[in-house]
Enzyme design. Sequence first.
Site, PDB file in Angstrom:
ATOM      1  N   LYS A   1      -4.099 -29.336  93.993  1.00 17.77           N
ATOM      2  CA  LYS A   1      -4.721 -28.471  94.804  1.00 17.77           C
ATOM      3  C   LYS A   1      -5.103 -27.441  93.752  1.00 17.77           C
ATOM      4  O   LYS A   1      -3.888 -26.496  93.138  1.00 17.77           O
ATOM      5  CB  LYS A   1      -4.472 -27.512  96.083  1.00 17.77           C
ATOM      6  CG  LYS A   1      -6.094 -27.640  96.320  1.00 17.77           C
ATOM      7  CD  LYS A   1      -6.800 -28.283  97.174  1.00 17.77           C
ATOM      8  CE  LYS A   1      -8.677 -27.929  96.995  1.00 17.77           C
ATOM      9  NZ  LYS A   1      -9.472 -28.006  96.071  1.00 17.77           N
TER      10      LYS A   1
ATOM     11  N   LYS B   1       0.531 -20.489  96.579  1.00 23.99           N
ATOM     12  CA  LYS B   1      -0.027 -19.687  97.256  1.00 23.99           C
ATOM     13  C   LYS B   1      -0.506 -20.447  98.193  1.00 23.99           C
ATOM     14  O   LYS B   1      -0.222 -20.595  99.681  1.00 23.99           O
ATOM     15  CB  LYS B   1      -1.495 -19.685  96.396  1.00 23.99           C
ATOM     16  CG  LYS B   1      -2.231 -18.898  97.310  1.00 23.99           C
ATOM     17  CD  LYS B   1      -3.680 -18.700  96.343  1.00 23.99           C
ATOM     18  CE  LYS B   1      -4.015 -17.812  95.175  1.00 23.99           C
ATOM     19  NZ  LYS B   1      -4.615 -18.038  94.204  1.00 23.99           N
TER      20      LYS B   1
ATOM     21  N   LYS C   1      -4.194 -26.978  88.213  1.00 22.21           N
ATOM     22  CA  LYS C   1      -5.396 -26.242  87.228  1.00 22.21           C
ATOM     23  C   LYS C   1      -5.079 -27.313  86.613  1.00 22.21           C
ATOM     24  O   LYS C   1      -4.514 -27.834  85.710  1.00 22.21           O
ATOM     25  CB  LYS C   1      -4.528 -24.873  86.968  1.00 22.21           C
ATOM     26  CG  LYS C   1      -5.507 -23.832  86.695  1.00 22.21           C
ATOM     27  CD  LYS C   1      -5.773 -23.281  88.212  1.00 22.21           C
ATOM     28  CE  LYS C   1      -6.766 -22.270  87.721  1.00 22.21           C
ATOM     29  NZ  LYS C   1      -6.849 -21.658  89.539  1.00 22.21           N
TER      30      LYS C   1
ATOM     31  N   THR D   1     -13.436 -15.930  99.552  1.00 20.17           N
ATOM     32  CA  THR D   1     -12.236 -14.594  99.151  1.00 20.17           C
ATOM     33  C   THR D   1     -11.813 -13.793  99.556  1.00 20.17           C
ATOM     34  O   THR D   1     -10.876 -13.749 100.102  1.00 20.17           O
ATOM     35  CB  THR D   1     -11.832 -15.292  97.333  1.00 20.17           C
ATOM     36  OG1 THR D   1     -11.627 -16.896  97.339  1.00 20.17           O
ATOM     37  CG2 THR D   1     -10.815 -14.690  97.401  1.00 20.17           C
TER      38      THR D   1
ATOM     39  N   ASN E   1     -18.400 -12.351  92.980  1.00 20.11           N
ATOM     40  CA  ASN E   1     -18.645 -12.512  94.165  1.00 20.11           C
ATOM     41  C   ASN E   1     -17.161 -12.458  95.231  1.00 20.11           C
ATOM     42  O   ASN E   1     -17.236 -11.985  96.578  1.00 20.11           O
ATOM     43  CB  ASN E   1     -18.239 -14.282  93.726  1.00 20.11           C
ATOM     44  CG  ASN E   1     -17.548 -15.437  94.951  1.00 20.11           C
ATOM     45  OD1 ASN E   1     -16.726 -14.900  96.046  1.00 20.11           O
ATOM     46  ND2 ASN E   1     -17.866 -16.441  95.050  1.00 20.11           N
TER      47      ASN E   1
ATOM     48  N   SER F   1     -11.378 -24.721 101.177  1.00 23.22           N
ATOM     49  CA  SER F   1     -11.578 -25.163 100.357  1.00 23.22           C
ATOM     50  C   SER F   1     -10.701 -26.013 100.761  1.00 23.22           C
ATOM     51  O   SER F   1     -11.561 -27.244 101.868  1.00 23.22           O
ATOM     52  CB  SER F   1     -10.838 -25.315  99.189  1.00 23.22           C
ATOM     53  OG  SER F   1     -11.502 -25.521  98.052  1.00 23.22           O
TER      54      SER F   1
HETATM   55  P1  NAD Z   1     -17.179 -12.706  89.393  1.00 24.83           P
HETATM   56  O1  NAD Z   1     -16.746 -12.914  87.731  1.00 24.83           O
HETATM   57  O2  NAD Z   1     -17.375 -13.199  89.759  1.00 24.83           O
HETATM   58  O3  NAD Z   1     -16.552 -10.858  89.259  1.00 24.83           O
HETATM   59  C1  NAD Z   1     -15.870  -9.995  88.908  1.00 24.83           C
HETATM   60  C2  NAD Z   1     -16.289  -9.258  88.790  1.00 24.83           C
HETATM   61  O4  NAD Z   1     -15.397  -8.430  88.043  1.00 24.83           O
HETATM   62  C3  NAD Z   1     -17.225  -8.501  88.002  1.00 24.83           C
HETATM   63  O5  NAD Z   1     -18.748  -7.270  88.922  1.00 24.83           O
HETATM   64  C4  NAD Z   1     -17.497  -8.017  86.621  1.00 24.83           C
HETATM   65  O6  NAD Z   1     -18.420  -7.168  86.252  1.00 24.83           O
HETATM   66  C5  NAD Z   1     -16.906  -7.428  86.928  1.00 24.83           C
HETATM   67  N1  NAD Z   1     -15.028  -6.556  86.283  1.00 24.83           N
HETATM   68  C6  NAD Z   1     -15.124  -7.380  84.797  1.00 24.83           C
HETATM   69  N2  NAD Z   1     -13.821  -6.100  84.378  1.00 24.83           N
HETATM   70  C7  NAD Z   1     -14.162  -5.238  84.834  1.00 24.83           C
HETATM   71  C8  NAD Z   1     -13.284  -4.423  84.456  1.00 24.83           C
HETATM   72  N3  NAD Z   1     -13.206  -4.075  83.600  1.00 24.83           N
HETATM   73  N4  NAD Z   1     -13.567  -3.354  86.119  1.00 24.83           N
HETATM   74  C9  NAD Z   1     -14.623  -2.959  86.450  1.00 24.83           C
HETATM   75  N5  NAD Z   1     -14.811  -4.686  87.218  1.00 24.83           N
HETATM   76  C10 NAD Z   1     -14.933  -5.712  85.533  1.00 24.83           C
HETATM   77  O7  NAD Z   1     -15.281 -13.323  89.202  1.00 24.83           O
HETATM   78  P2  NAD Z   1     -14.627 -13.219  91.147  1.00 24.83           P
HETATM   79  O8  NAD Z   1     -14.866 -15.311  91.685  1.00 24.83           O
HETATM   80  O9  NAD Z   1     -15.426 -12.636  92.009  1.00 24.83           O
HETATM   81  O10 NAD Z   1     -13.451 -13.624  90.837  1.00 24.83           O
HETATM   82  C11 NAD Z   1     -12.540 -11.590  91.270  1.00 24.83           C
HETATM   83  C12 NAD Z   1     -10.933 -12.623  90.793  1.00 24.83           C
HETATM   84  O11 NAD Z   1     -10.705 -13.158  92.027  1.00 24.83           O
HETATM   85  C13 NAD Z   1     -10.372 -12.949  89.454  1.00 24.83           C
HETATM   86  O12 NAD Z   1      -9.092 -12.185  89.041  1.00 24.83           O
HETATM   87  C14 NAD Z   1     -10.544 -14.260  90.226  1.00 24.83           C
HETATM   88  O13 NAD Z   1      -9.083 -14.874  89.390  1.00 24.83           O
HETATM   89  C15 NAD Z   1      -9.742 -13.888  91.341  1.00 24.83           C
HETATM   90  N6  NAD Z   1      -9.715 -15.000  92.454  1.00 24.83           N
HETATM   91  C16 NAD Z   1     -11.366 -15.368  92.630  1.00 24.83           C
HETATM   92  C17 NAD Z   1     -11.482 -16.613  93.778  1.00 24.83           C
HETATM   93  C18 NAD Z   1     -13.230 -17.144  94.021  1.00 24.83           C
HETATM   94  O14 NAD Z   1     -12.711 -17.837  95.265  1.00 24.83           O
HETATM   95  N7  NAD Z   1     -13.597 -16.764  93.123  1.00 24.83           N
HETATM   96  C19 NAD Z   1      -9.979 -17.242  94.290  1.00 24.83           C
HETATM   97  C20 NAD Z   1      -8.700 -16.409  94.375  1.00 24.83           C
HETATM   98  C21 NAD Z   1      -8.889 -15.422  93.332  1.00 24.83           C
END
Ligand code: NAD
Length: 418
Positions: free
Chosen positions: A66, A90, A102, A186, A217, A354
Amino acid sequence: MNLFNQALLRLKPALEHISVSDELLEVLRTPERVVQFAIRVKMDDGKVRVFDAFRVVHSTLLGPAKGGIRFHPNVDEAETKSLAFWMTIKCAVAGLPYGGGKGGVRVNTKQLSHAELERLSRGYVREIWPFLGEDKDIPAPDMYTNPKIMGWMVDEFCKITGRHEKGVFTGKPLSMGGSLGREEATGRGGFYVLQTIQKFLGLPKTGARIGVQGFGNVGASFALIAANEGHKIVALSDSTTAIYREEGFDVQAVMLYKAKNGVLKGVELRNGELVEVQHQIISHEELLTMDLDFLVPAALENSITKDIAEKVQAKVIVELANGPVTPEADQVLGEKKVVVIPDVLANSGGVTVSYLEWVQNRTGYYWSEKEVHEKLREKMVHATESVWNFAKDHNCSLRTAAYAVALSKLERAFYEQK
Ligand code: NAD
Protein backbone atom coordinates in the site's frame (compact mmCIF):
# COMPACT_ATOMS: atom_id res chain seq x y z
CA MET A 1 24.58 7.66 2.13
CA ASN A 2 21.52 7.32 -0.11
CA LEU A 3 18.03 8.08 1.18
CA PHE A 4 16.99 4.44 1.48
CA ASN A 5 19.98 3.53 3.66
CA GLN A 6 19.32 6.65 5.75
CA ALA A 7 15.71 5.55 6.25
CA LEU A 8 16.85 2.09 7.37
CA LEU A 9 18.98 3.74 10.10
CA ARG A 10 15.73 4.64 11.89
CA LEU A 11 15.45 0.95 12.82
CA LYS A 12 18.65 1.04 14.86
CA PRO A 13 17.39 2.56 18.15
CA ALA A 14 14.45 0.10 18.18
CA LEU A 15 16.87 -2.82 17.97
CA GLU A 16 18.24 -1.83 21.39
CA HIS A 17 14.84 -2.73 22.88
CA ILE A 18 13.68 -5.78 20.96
CA SER A 19 15.50 -8.59 19.29
CA VAL A 20 14.61 -9.53 15.75
CA SER A 21 16.33 -12.03 13.52
CA ASP A 22 19.13 -11.00 11.17
CA GLU A 23 17.10 -12.73 8.46
CA LEU A 24 14.22 -10.26 8.93
CA LEU A 25 16.62 -7.32 8.83
CA GLU A 26 18.07 -8.62 5.58
CA VAL A 27 14.54 -8.95 4.18
CA LEU A 28 13.75 -5.35 5.17
CA ARG A 29 17.00 -4.08 3.67
CA THR A 30 15.97 -5.47 0.29
CA PRO A 31 12.72 -4.25 -1.31
CA GLU A 32 10.74 -7.13 -2.82
CA ARG A 33 10.28 -5.45 -6.18
CA VAL A 34 11.64 -2.30 -7.80
CA VAL A 35 10.23 -1.50 -11.22
CA GLN A 36 11.57 1.38 -13.25
CA PHE A 37 9.76 2.18 -16.46
CA ALA A 38 9.24 4.88 -19.06
CA ILE A 39 5.93 6.52 -19.89
CA ARG A 40 5.56 7.95 -23.37
CA VAL A 41 3.14 10.87 -23.50
CA LYS A 42 1.92 12.66 -26.60
CA MET A 43 2.00 16.32 -25.64
CA ASP A 44 -0.54 18.91 -26.81
CA ASP A 45 1.90 20.15 -29.48
CA GLY A 46 1.99 16.66 -31.03
CA LYS A 47 5.55 15.84 -29.81
CA VAL A 48 6.24 12.76 -27.68
CA ARG A 49 7.94 13.14 -24.29
CA VAL A 50 9.26 10.32 -22.11
CA PHE A 51 8.91 10.37 -18.30
CA ASP A 52 10.84 8.15 -15.86
CA ALA A 53 8.54 6.27 -13.49
CA PHE A 54 8.89 3.88 -10.57
CA ARG A 55 6.86 1.46 -8.48
CA VAL A 56 8.46 -0.18 -5.44
CA VAL A 57 7.03 -2.92 -3.27
CA HIS A 58 9.11 -2.86 -0.13
CA SER A 59 7.41 -5.64 1.80
CA THR A 60 4.30 -7.80 1.61
CA LEU A 61 4.90 -9.59 4.91
CA LEU A 62 1.69 -8.18 6.41
CA GLY A 63 -0.44 -8.01 3.25
CA PRO A 64 -0.62 -6.44 -0.21
CA ALA A 65 1.58 -3.39 -0.71
CA LYS A 66 0.00 0.00 0.00
CA GLY A 67 1.41 3.40 -0.85
CA GLY A 68 0.94 6.55 -2.87
CA ILE A 69 2.10 7.66 -6.30
CA ARG A 70 4.08 10.92 -6.28
CA PHE A 71 4.46 13.23 -9.30
CA HIS A 72 7.52 15.39 -8.59
CA PRO A 73 10.78 16.46 -10.32
CA ASN A 74 12.89 14.87 -7.51
CA VAL A 75 11.39 11.38 -7.76
CA ASP A 76 14.07 8.70 -8.07
CA GLU A 77 14.64 5.10 -7.10
CA ALA A 78 16.21 5.75 -3.67
CA GLU A 79 13.46 8.16 -2.61
CA THR A 80 10.72 5.77 -3.75
CA LYS A 81 12.37 2.88 -1.90
CA SER A 82 12.63 4.87 1.33
CA LEU A 83 9.01 6.03 1.13
CA ALA A 84 7.93 2.41 0.51
CA PHE A 85 9.91 1.32 3.58
CA TRP A 86 8.12 3.98 5.68
CA MET A 87 4.79 2.63 4.44
CA THR A 88 5.77 -0.85 5.66
CA ILE A 89 6.42 0.62 9.12
CA LYS A 90 3.36 2.91 9.10
CA CYS A 91 0.91 0.17 8.09
CA ALA A 92 2.37 -2.17 10.72
CA VAL A 93 2.07 0.48 13.49
CA ALA A 94 -1.51 1.28 12.43
CA GLY A 95 -2.43 -2.42 12.52
CA LEU A 96 -3.51 -2.52 8.87
CA PRO A 97 -3.35 -5.74 6.82
CA TYR A 98 -0.91 -4.16 4.38
CA GLY A 99 2.72 -4.10 3.41
CA GLY A 100 4.56 -1.05 2.11
CA GLY A 101 4.78 0.28 -1.42
CA LYS A 102 5.30 3.58 -3.23
CA GLY A 103 5.45 4.90 -6.75
CA GLY A 104 6.33 8.03 -8.60
CA VAL A 105 6.96 9.85 -11.84
CA ARG A 106 9.77 12.35 -12.34
CA VAL A 107 7.74 15.29 -13.63
CA ASN A 108 6.87 18.88 -12.88
CA THR A 109 3.08 18.80 -13.14
CA LYS A 110 2.96 22.62 -13.25
CA GLN A 111 4.36 22.36 -16.80
CA LEU A 112 1.61 19.99 -18.01
CA SER A 113 -1.83 20.84 -19.33
CA HIS A 114 -4.87 19.07 -17.83
CA ALA A 115 -5.06 16.75 -20.85
CA GLU A 116 -1.31 15.93 -20.68
CA LEU A 117 -1.66 15.13 -16.97
CA GLU A 118 -4.51 12.75 -17.75
CA ARG A 119 -2.48 11.01 -20.49
CA LEU A 120 0.50 10.69 -18.11
CA SER A 121 -1.70 9.23 -15.34
CA ARG A 122 -3.36 6.72 -17.65
CA GLY A 123 0.08 5.93 -19.15
CA TYR A 124 1.41 5.06 -15.68
CA VAL A 125 -1.32 2.43 -15.31
CA ARG A 126 -0.84 1.04 -18.83
CA GLU A 127 2.83 0.29 -18.05
CA ILE A 128 2.47 -1.12 -14.53
CA TRP A 129 -1.05 -2.65 -14.37
CA PRO A 130 0.02 -6.36 -14.27
CA PHE A 131 1.74 -5.63 -10.93
CA LEU A 132 -1.29 -3.86 -9.40
CA GLY A 133 -4.41 -5.35 -7.84
CA GLU A 134 -6.63 -5.31 -4.75
CA ASP A 135 -4.61 -8.23 -3.40
CA LYS A 136 -1.21 -7.23 -4.83
CA ASP A 137 -0.34 -3.56 -4.70
CA ILE A 138 -2.78 -0.72 -3.99
CA PRO A 139 -1.69 2.85 -4.86
CA ALA A 140 -3.15 6.11 -3.49
CA PRO A 141 -2.48 9.85 -3.93
CA ASP A 142 0.74 11.46 -2.71
CA MET A 143 2.47 14.76 -3.51
CA TYR A 144 0.96 16.37 -6.64
CA THR A 145 -1.48 13.51 -7.22
CA ASN A 146 -5.10 13.75 -6.09
CA PRO A 147 -8.55 12.08 -6.24
CA LYS A 148 -9.06 13.22 -9.84
CA ILE A 149 -5.82 11.43 -10.88
CA MET A 150 -6.84 8.32 -8.90
CA GLY A 151 -10.16 8.42 -10.80
CA TRP A 152 -8.34 8.37 -14.17
CA MET A 153 -6.04 5.61 -12.97
CA VAL A 154 -8.78 3.31 -11.66
CA ASP A 155 -10.80 3.90 -14.83
CA GLU A 156 -7.78 2.93 -16.98
CA PHE A 157 -7.15 -0.17 -14.86
CA CYS A 158 -10.78 -1.32 -15.08
CA LYS A 159 -10.82 -0.75 -18.86
CA ILE A 160 -7.60 -2.76 -19.38
CA THR A 161 -8.60 -5.67 -17.15
CA GLY A 162 -12.30 -5.65 -17.97
CA ARG A 163 -13.05 -5.93 -14.25
CA HIS A 164 -14.74 -3.55 -11.81
CA GLU A 165 -11.95 -3.71 -9.25
CA LYS A 166 -12.32 -0.29 -7.65
CA GLY A 167 -10.32 -1.20 -4.54
CA VAL A 168 -7.09 -1.30 -6.55
CA PHE A 169 -6.67 2.47 -5.94
CA THR A 170 -7.72 4.44 -2.88
CA GLY A 171 -8.22 8.17 -2.40
CA LYS A 172 -10.69 8.13 -5.33
CA PRO A 173 -13.48 10.66 -5.88
CA LEU A 174 -16.69 9.73 -4.01
CA SER A 175 -18.53 9.06 -7.28
CA MET A 176 -15.90 6.43 -8.20
CA GLY A 177 -15.99 4.51 -4.94
CA GLY A 178 -14.09 6.88 -2.64
CA SER A 179 -14.83 6.97 1.08
CA LEU A 180 -16.52 9.70 3.02
CA GLY A 181 -14.05 11.29 5.43
CA ARG A 182 -10.94 10.54 3.29
CA GLU A 183 -9.98 14.15 2.57
CA GLU A 184 -9.62 15.20 6.20
CA ALA A 185 -8.49 11.75 7.41
CA THR A 186 -4.82 12.56 8.05
CA GLY A 187 -5.62 15.69 10.07
CA ARG A 188 -8.45 13.98 11.95
CA GLY A 189 -6.37 10.88 12.66
CA GLY A 190 -3.55 13.11 13.96
CA PHE A 191 -6.02 14.80 16.28
CA TYR A 192 -7.20 11.45 17.70
CA VAL A 193 -3.55 10.51 18.34
CA LEU A 194 -2.94 13.83 20.08
CA GLN A 195 -6.08 13.45 22.24
CA THR A 196 -4.89 10.02 23.36
CA ILE A 197 -1.40 11.26 24.23
CA GLN A 198 -2.89 14.27 26.07
CA LYS A 199 -4.80 11.86 28.27
CA PHE A 200 -1.67 9.82 29.01
CA LEU A 201 0.32 12.97 29.81
CA GLY A 202 -2.47 14.21 32.10
CA LEU A 203 -2.93 17.42 30.05
CA PRO A 204 -6.25 19.32 29.99
CA LYS A 205 -8.68 18.18 27.28
CA THR A 206 -9.26 21.68 25.92
CA GLY A 207 -7.63 25.11 25.85
CA ALA A 208 -4.21 24.06 24.52
CA ARG A 209 -2.25 26.70 22.54
CA ILE A 210 -1.35 25.17 19.17
CA GLY A 211 0.86 26.31 16.27
CA VAL A 212 0.46 24.65 12.85
CA GLN A 213 3.15 24.86 10.15
CA GLY A 214 1.55 24.32 6.73
CA PHE A 215 -2.06 25.17 5.93
CA GLY A 216 -2.76 22.62 3.18
CA ASN A 217 -4.94 19.54 3.26
CA VAL A 218 -3.44 18.08 6.44
CA GLY A 219 -2.62 21.23 8.46
CA ALA A 220 -5.93 22.99 7.79
CA SER A 221 -8.05 19.88 8.55
CA PHE A 222 -6.16 19.31 11.78
CA ALA A 223 -6.45 22.98 12.81
CA LEU A 224 -10.19 23.06 12.13
CA ILE A 225 -10.88 19.89 14.12
CA ALA A 226 -8.66 20.99 17.03
CA ALA A 227 -10.34 24.43 17.15
CA ASN A 228 -13.81 22.84 17.04
CA GLU A 229 -12.77 20.64 19.98
CA GLY A 230 -11.95 23.66 22.13
CA HIS A 231 -8.25 24.34 21.50
CA LYS A 232 -6.72 27.65 20.45
CA ILE A 233 -4.88 27.78 17.13
CA VAL A 234 -2.61 30.71 17.94
CA ALA A 235 -0.18 30.43 15.00
CA LEU A 236 -0.51 29.30 11.38
CA SER A 237 1.80 29.34 8.37
CA ASP A 238 1.98 28.50 4.71
CA SER A 239 4.89 28.73 2.27
CA THR A 240 4.78 32.53 2.16
CA THR A 241 3.34 33.81 5.46
CA ALA A 242 3.16 33.02 9.18
CA ILE A 243 0.52 34.64 11.42
CA TYR A 244 -0.07 34.83 15.19
CA ARG A 245 -3.10 35.70 17.34
CA GLU A 246 -3.07 34.99 21.07
CA GLU A 247 -6.90 34.70 21.25
CA GLY A 248 -6.76 31.95 18.57
CA PHE A 249 -7.85 32.05 14.92
CA ASP A 250 -11.29 31.37 13.47
CA VAL A 251 -9.87 28.53 11.34
CA GLN A 252 -12.94 28.11 9.15
CA ALA A 253 -12.81 31.81 8.24
CA VAL A 254 -9.05 31.66 7.53
CA MET A 255 -9.66 28.63 5.26
CA LEU A 256 -12.37 30.51 3.34
CA TYR A 257 -10.09 33.54 2.98
CA LYS A 258 -7.16 31.42 1.78
CA ALA A 259 -9.35 29.54 -0.73
CA LYS A 260 -10.59 32.86 -2.13
CA ASN A 261 -7.39 34.92 -2.07
CA GLY A 262 -4.60 32.34 -1.95
CA VAL A 263 -2.98 33.92 1.14
CA LEU A 264 -3.22 33.54 4.92
CA LYS A 265 -4.86 36.34 6.93
CA GLY A 266 -6.40 36.62 10.38
CA VAL A 267 -10.12 37.04 9.62
CA GLU A 268 -13.50 36.30 11.18
CA LEU A 269 -16.91 35.65 9.68
CA ARG A 270 -19.32 38.46 10.66
CA ASN A 271 -22.79 38.50 9.06
CA GLY A 272 -21.48 36.37 6.21
CA GLU A 273 -18.53 38.73 5.56
CA LEU A 274 -14.85 37.95 6.13
CA VAL A 275 -13.55 40.74 8.38
CA GLU A 276 -9.90 41.22 9.34
CA VAL A 277 -9.13 40.79 13.07
CA GLN A 278 -6.08 41.91 14.98
CA HIS A 279 -3.13 39.57 14.40
CA GLN A 280 0.63 39.72 13.85
CA ILE A 281 2.79 38.62 10.95
CA ILE A 282 5.65 36.55 12.34
CA SER A 283 8.61 34.74 10.80
CA HIS A 284 8.48 31.03 9.95
CA GLU A 285 11.15 30.41 12.57
CA GLU A 286 9.17 32.27 15.25
CA LEU A 287 6.26 29.89 14.71
CA LEU A 288 8.47 26.85 15.18
CA THR A 289 10.20 28.21 18.28
CA MET A 290 7.40 30.02 20.18
CA ASP A 291 6.00 28.95 23.51
CA LEU A 292 3.23 26.46 22.60
CA ASP A 293 1.57 23.43 24.11
CA PHE A 294 1.61 21.64 20.75
CA LEU A 295 3.65 22.36 17.64
CA VAL A 296 2.27 20.65 14.54
CA PRO A 297 4.59 20.54 11.50
CA ALA A 298 2.31 19.74 8.55
CA ALA A 299 4.35 21.00 5.59
CA LEU A 300 7.78 19.77 4.52
CA GLU A 301 10.37 17.25 5.52
CA ASN A 302 13.41 18.43 7.52
CA SER A 303 11.81 21.71 8.65
CA ILE A 304 12.94 21.23 12.27
CA THR A 305 16.72 21.19 12.08
CA LYS A 306 19.18 20.93 14.98
CA ASP A 307 19.40 24.76 15.23
CA ILE A 308 15.62 25.13 15.38
CA ALA A 309 15.31 22.22 17.84
CA GLU A 310 17.64 24.01 20.25
CA LYS A 311 15.16 26.92 20.33
CA VAL A 312 11.90 24.93 20.35
CA GLN A 313 9.73 25.77 23.38
CA ALA A 314 6.70 23.59 22.58
CA LYS A 315 6.03 20.73 24.99
CA VAL A 316 4.76 18.29 22.36
CA ILE A 317 5.46 18.01 18.60
CA VAL A 318 2.93 16.19 16.42
CA GLU A 319 4.60 15.13 13.15
CA LEU A 320 1.78 15.34 10.62
CA ALA A 321 4.26 15.89 7.78
CA ASN A 322 6.53 13.03 6.75
CA GLY A 323 9.99 13.40 8.27
CA PRO A 324 9.71 17.02 9.53
CA VAL A 325 12.33 16.51 12.28
CA THR A 326 15.90 15.67 11.22
CA PRO A 327 17.68 12.85 13.13
CA GLU A 328 20.05 15.43 14.74
CA ALA A 329 17.10 17.58 15.84
CA ASP A 330 15.38 14.49 17.21
CA GLN A 331 18.31 13.90 19.52
CA VAL A 332 18.25 17.51 20.78
CA LEU A 333 14.48 17.35 21.37
CA GLY A 334 14.92 14.09 23.29
CA GLU A 335 17.50 15.71 25.57
CA LYS A 336 15.10 18.65 26.13
CA LYS A 337 12.29 16.17 27.03
CA VAL A 338 10.06 17.46 24.25
CA VAL A 339 7.54 14.71 23.44
CA VAL A 340 7.69 13.97 19.69
CA ILE A 341 4.75 11.99 18.28
CA PRO A 342 6.38 10.38 15.22
CA ASP A 343 5.07 10.61 11.65
CA VAL A 344 4.68 6.84 11.30
CA LEU A 345 2.00 7.06 14.00
CA ALA A 346 0.70 10.66 13.84
CA ASN A 347 -0.04 10.85 10.10
CA SER A 348 -1.35 7.32 9.56
CA GLY A 349 -4.99 8.53 9.51
CA GLY A 350 -4.78 8.89 5.71
CA VAL A 351 -3.74 5.31 5.03
CA THR A 352 -6.21 4.10 7.67
CA VAL A 353 -9.17 5.66 5.85
CA SER A 354 -7.66 4.34 2.59
CA TYR A 355 -7.96 0.91 4.22
CA LEU A 356 -11.61 1.66 5.12
CA GLU A 357 -12.20 2.71 1.48
CA TRP A 358 -10.69 -0.60 0.27
CA VAL A 359 -12.92 -2.58 2.66
CA GLN A 360 -16.01 -0.70 1.44
CA ASN A 361 -15.06 -1.28 -2.22
CA ARG A 362 -14.52 -4.98 -1.65
CA THR A 363 -17.76 -5.55 0.25
CA GLY A 364 -19.86 -3.09 -1.78
CA TYR A 365 -21.26 -1.70 1.50
CA TYR A 366 -20.64 1.97 2.22
CA TRP A 367 -20.47 3.63 5.65
CA SER A 368 -21.71 7.04 6.73
CA GLU A 369 -19.15 9.75 7.51
CA LYS A 370 -19.86 9.30 11.23
CA GLU A 371 -19.13 5.57 10.97
CA VAL A 372 -15.86 6.25 9.12
CA HIS A 373 -14.80 8.74 11.83
CA GLU A 374 -15.62 6.24 14.57
CA LYS A 375 -13.67 3.41 12.90
CA LEU A 376 -10.74 5.78 12.31
CA ARG A 377 -10.79 6.86 15.96
CA GLU A 378 -10.78 3.24 17.15
CA LYS A 379 -7.78 2.35 14.98
CA MET A 380 -5.78 5.49 15.89
CA VAL A 381 -6.42 5.14 19.63
CA HIS A 382 -5.42 1.49 19.55
CA ALA A 383 -2.18 2.20 17.63
CA THR A 384 -1.32 5.09 19.97
CA GLU A 385 -1.90 2.96 23.07
CA SER A 386 0.40 0.22 21.85
CA VAL A 387 3.19 2.71 21.02
CA TRP A 388 2.73 4.57 24.32
CA ASN A 389 2.77 1.35 26.38
CA PHE A 390 5.95 0.14 24.68
CA ALA A 391 7.67 3.52 25.26
CA LYS A 392 6.64 3.48 28.93
CA ASP A 393 7.74 -0.13 29.51
CA HIS A 394 11.09 0.40 27.76
CA ASN A 395 11.74 4.01 28.77
CA CYS A 396 12.31 5.07 25.16
CA SER A 397 10.99 7.73 22.79
CA LEU A 398 7.67 7.30 21.00
CA ARG A 399 9.56 7.10 17.69
CA THR A 400 11.74 4.24 18.90
CA ALA A 401 8.62 2.55 20.32
CA ALA A 402 6.71 2.91 17.04
CA TYR A 403 9.55 1.25 15.09
CA ALA A 404 9.82 -1.48 17.72
CA VAL A 405 6.06 -2.18 17.61
CA ALA A 406 6.23 -2.40 13.81
CA LEU A 407 9.32 -4.63 13.87
CA SER A 408 7.79 -7.08 16.31
CA LYS A 409 4.67 -7.44 14.13
CA LEU A 410 6.85 -7.98 11.06
CA GLU A 411 9.02 -10.51 12.90
CA ARG A 412 5.96 -12.51 13.98
CA ALA A 413 4.61 -12.64 10.41
CA PHE A 414 8.06 -13.50 9.04
CA TYR A 415 8.46 -16.33 11.53
CA GLU A 416 5.02 -17.79 10.71
CA GLN A 417 5.72 -17.64 6.97
CA LYS A 418 9.22 -19.09 7.11
P1 NAD B 1 -0.47 20.32 0.78
O1 NAD B 1 0.30 20.57 -0.46
O2 NAD B 1 -1.96 20.29 0.72
O3 NAD B 1 -0.08 21.44 1.89
C1 NAD B 1 1.22 21.77 2.20
C2 NAD B 1 1.20 23.13 2.90
O4 NAD B 1 2.51 23.43 3.38
C3 NAD B 1 0.78 24.29 2.01
O5 NAD B 1 -0.10 25.13 2.74
C4 NAD B 1 2.09 25.04 1.75
O6 NAD B 1 1.89 26.43 1.52
C5 NAD B 1 2.78 24.80 3.08
N1 NAD B 1 4.22 25.02 3.05
C6 NAD B 1 5.12 24.71 2.09
N2 NAD B 1 6.34 25.14 2.47
C7 NAD B 1 6.21 25.72 3.68
C8 NAD B 1 7.10 26.34 4.59
N3 NAD B 1 8.39 26.46 4.30
N4 NAD B 1 6.61 26.82 5.76
C9 NAD B 1 5.30 26.72 6.06
N5 NAD B 1 4.41 26.13 5.24
C10 NAD B 1 4.86 25.64 4.07
O7 NAD B 1 0.11 18.96 1.38
P2 NAD B 1 -0.58 18.00 2.45
O8 NAD B 1 -1.29 16.91 1.74
O9 NAD B 1 -1.28 18.82 3.47
O10 NAD B 1 0.74 17.32 3.09
C11 NAD B 1 1.51 17.98 4.08
C12 NAD B 1 2.49 16.98 4.68
O11 NAD B 1 1.77 15.88 5.23
C13 NAD B 1 3.49 16.36 3.70
O12 NAD B 1 4.70 16.13 4.39
C14 NAD B 1 2.86 15.02 3.36
O13 NAD B 1 3.84 14.08 2.93
C15 NAD B 1 2.27 14.66 4.70
N6 NAD B 1 1.21 13.65 4.63
C16 NAD B 1 0.07 13.91 3.91
C17 NAD B 1 -0.95 12.97 3.89
C18 NAD B 1 -2.24 13.25 3.18
O14 NAD B 1 -3.18 12.44 3.35
N7 NAD B 1 -2.37 14.34 2.44
C19 NAD B 1 -0.79 11.75 4.58
C20 NAD B 1 0.39 11.52 5.30
C21 NAD B 1 1.38 12.49 5.32
